[in-house]
Scaffold this motif. Structure first.
Motif, PDB file in Angstrom:
ATOM      1  N   UNK A 156       0.918  -1.111  -0.062  1.00 31.44           N
ATOM      2  CA  UNK A 156       0.168  -0.011  -0.090  1.00 31.44           C
ATOM      3  C   UNK A 156       1.002   1.202  -0.084  1.00 31.44           C
ATOM      4  N   UNK A 157       2.089   1.157   0.842  1.00 35.11           N
ATOM      5  CA  UNK A 157       2.617   2.507   0.692  1.00 35.11           C
ATOM      6  C   UNK A 157       3.424   2.788  -0.377  1.00 35.11           C
ATOM      7  N   UNK A 158       3.736   1.522  -1.083  1.00 37.57           N
ATOM      8  CA  UNK A 158       4.488   1.749  -2.460  1.00 37.57           C
ATOM      9  C   UNK A 158       3.523   2.477  -3.657  1.00 37.57           C
ATOM     10  N   UNK A 159       2.450   2.205  -3.484  1.00 31.92           N
ATOM     11  CA  UNK A 159       1.267   2.789  -4.437  1.00 31.92           C
ATOM     12  C   UNK A 159       0.479   3.658  -4.169  1.00 31.92           C
ATOM     13  N   UNK A 160       0.158   3.960  -2.682  1.00 31.08           N
ATOM     14  CA  UNK A 160      -0.595   4.901  -2.399  1.00 31.08           C
ATOM     15  C   UNK A 160      -0.055   5.333  -0.895  1.00 31.08           C
ATOM     16  N   UNK A 161       0.934   6.118  -1.007  1.00 38.19           N
ATOM     17  CA  UNK A 161       1.779   6.544   0.015  1.00 38.19           C
ATOM     18  C   UNK A 161       0.879   7.429   1.326  1.00 38.19           C
ATOM     19  N   UNK A 162      -0.099   8.009   0.726  1.00 42.82           N
ATOM     20  CA  UNK A 162      -1.165   8.796   1.520  1.00 42.82           C
ATOM     21  C   UNK A 162      -1.805   8.074   2.418  1.00 42.82           C
ATOM     22  N   UNK A 163      -2.084   6.741   2.180  1.00 44.14           N
ATOM     23  CA  UNK A 163      -2.992   5.509   2.766  1.00 44.14           C
ATOM     24  C   UNK A 163      -2.354   4.792   3.808  1.00 44.14           C
ATOM     25  N   UNK A 164      -3.079   4.044   4.653  1.00 44.49           N
ATOM     26  CA  UNK A 164      -2.629   3.155   5.998  1.00 44.49           C
ATOM     27  C   UNK A 164      -3.708   2.275   6.126  1.00 44.49           C
TER      28      UNK A 164
END
Length: 418
Positions: A176-184
């Motif tokens: 998730x951090x690789x493709x959507x760094x603003x999400x967790x």
């Protein structure tokens, strides 16, 4: 329908097709007030797209505007696509109009996030509330939970929705951090936990109070995108298993990644999603939920990937040939379920039928098992006695050759169906 509404519908229905977590089963909301619709399971119809994705409901986004720039998402902020947004009244009117024409049995409503989570979630809630209270709509409503929305809004949404879901997006936090760094993933876990606790609290309340409002009667689900990041099948299913246990989810959906633009962080996989891998993951999920398998039996460090050429149940059986063949007339129900070619319904029939006498191969075929597959793993009353454990490689070869020969017997004009 005006041209502008038609244009919005085309844009926002197309953008919603990538969300596969739209199952409409499991609700018990009945029509008792002479309103419109009935969300009991028998009242929901399903249709499927060409790639097998369920589109049983009016399935739309409230908007495809989004403040996030997730690389795998067609609605991401940086994507050059035509944008649109419905008003609350427009979604209500569309739902009621399509229902009255018998086009749909309910609504699946998701959204991009514009402004902030509460601003978006509040509009989703207003739509569901207006359908229920002002239009007396008792059909099925599935709302997407917006990560970061307040607990007050989630509580209100749960009173009007039959099912709620929130997308996990990627199987692991690293992906998730690789493709959507603003999400967790923490943003997903908090609302899942809150809704789970609310469901439990209302169930406990029902023991003391006769009339308790329905709260997400069809439960929660989530979705993972498969193939956009390099997780193994083991990582994917271990993650799904943990979410089933921690949040009592009804379903985890596995959506094969569909390339929507070039991004050097993601693999090049052609124009089609990895549907065979997606299918194998669903089969594994089924084994975990209905066949009594522990995920560690199917996938582990020695076997981190599912076989492509055979299903996971057969793969497990071939790796554990020392447990076979089993005597179909004496084996317990749990072990019968583990035989390739025997499903849940057939296993129950076998347990019931053998009370009246020993079962033979002809009777097993009448019960409906896939006998050509199961015969390598069972003994019945007329089986030839075997001294040695069957050889896994030989059995696999026989099953695959029999499957191929059956396929070749299909008339050429019907092959397109497969």
């Amino acid at each position: 329908m005006s041209e502008r509404i038609r244009e919005k519908l085309q844009i926002l229905a197309d953008a919603a097709k990538y969300d596969v977590s739209c199952s409409s089963s499991g609700s018990n909301r009945k029509n008792t007030t002479k309103g419109l619709g009935d969300a009991s399971s028998s009242g929901i119809c399903h249709t499927y797209t060409e790639d097998g994705r369920c589109v049983s409901l009016l399935k739309i986004l409230l908007t495809n505007h989004c403040i996030f720039d997730c690389a795998f998402c067609v609605s991401r902020k940086g994507n050059d696509v035509k944008r649109a947004a419905f008003t609350v009244d427009e979604v209500v009117e569309l739902t009621m109009g399509f229902y009255r024409r018998n086009y749909i049995e309910g609504l699946f409503l998701s959204s991009g996030i514009f402004k902030n989570a509460d601003y978006t979630m509040e509009r989703l809630v207003r739509i569901a509330k207006k359908l229920r209270l002002e239009n007396n709509f008792n059909g099925y409503i599935h709302l997407k939970t917006i990560p970061g929305a307040s607990q007050e809004l989630l509580t209100e949404a749960g009173l009007y929705a039959d099912r709620m879901s929130i997308n996990l997006e990627m199987p692991t936090e690293a992906g998730l951090k690789l493709l959507a760094p603003d999400k967790s993933h923490e943003d997903v876990k908090k609302p899942l936990g809150f809704i789970k606790d609310s469901i439990i609290a209302l169930k406990d309340e029902k023991k003391l109070i006769k009339h308790v409002p329905k709260f997400v009667p069809a439960g929660q689900s989530t979705q993972m995108v498969i193939g956009a990041t390099p997780e193994t099948d083991m990582e994917i299913m271990y993650s799904a298993n943990q979410y089933y246990k921690d949040y009592d989810l009804k379903r985890v959906y596995y959506s094969g990644y569909i390339p929507i633009s070039y991004d050097d962080r993601m693999p090049i996989i052609g124009s089609q999603p990895p549907l065979l891998r997606e299918n194998r993951l669903y089969q594994t999920d089924w084994l975990m939920r209905f066949y009594g398998f522990d995920v560690h039996e199917i996938l582990n460090v020695k076997n981190p990937h599912l076989d492509i050429d055979i299903d996971p149940k057969l793969s497990w059986a071939l790796r554990n040939m020392e447990q076979f063949p089993i005597d179909i007339n004496t084996a317990d129900y749990r072990m019968i379920l583990r035989v390739p070619g025997i499903g849940v319904t057939s296993a129950k029939k076998i347990v019931m039928a053998r009370k009246f006498g020993k079962l033979r191969s002809e009777q097993l075929q009448k019960i409906g098992i896939a006998y050509n597959r199961a015969k390598h793993f069972i003994r019945c009353a007329d089986s030839v006695f075997q001294l040695n454990t069957p050889d896994a490689i030989q059995v696999k070869g026989l099953i695959l050759s029999e499957s191929n020969s059956q396929y070749l017997k299909i008339p050429q004009n019907q092959l397109s169906l497969f």
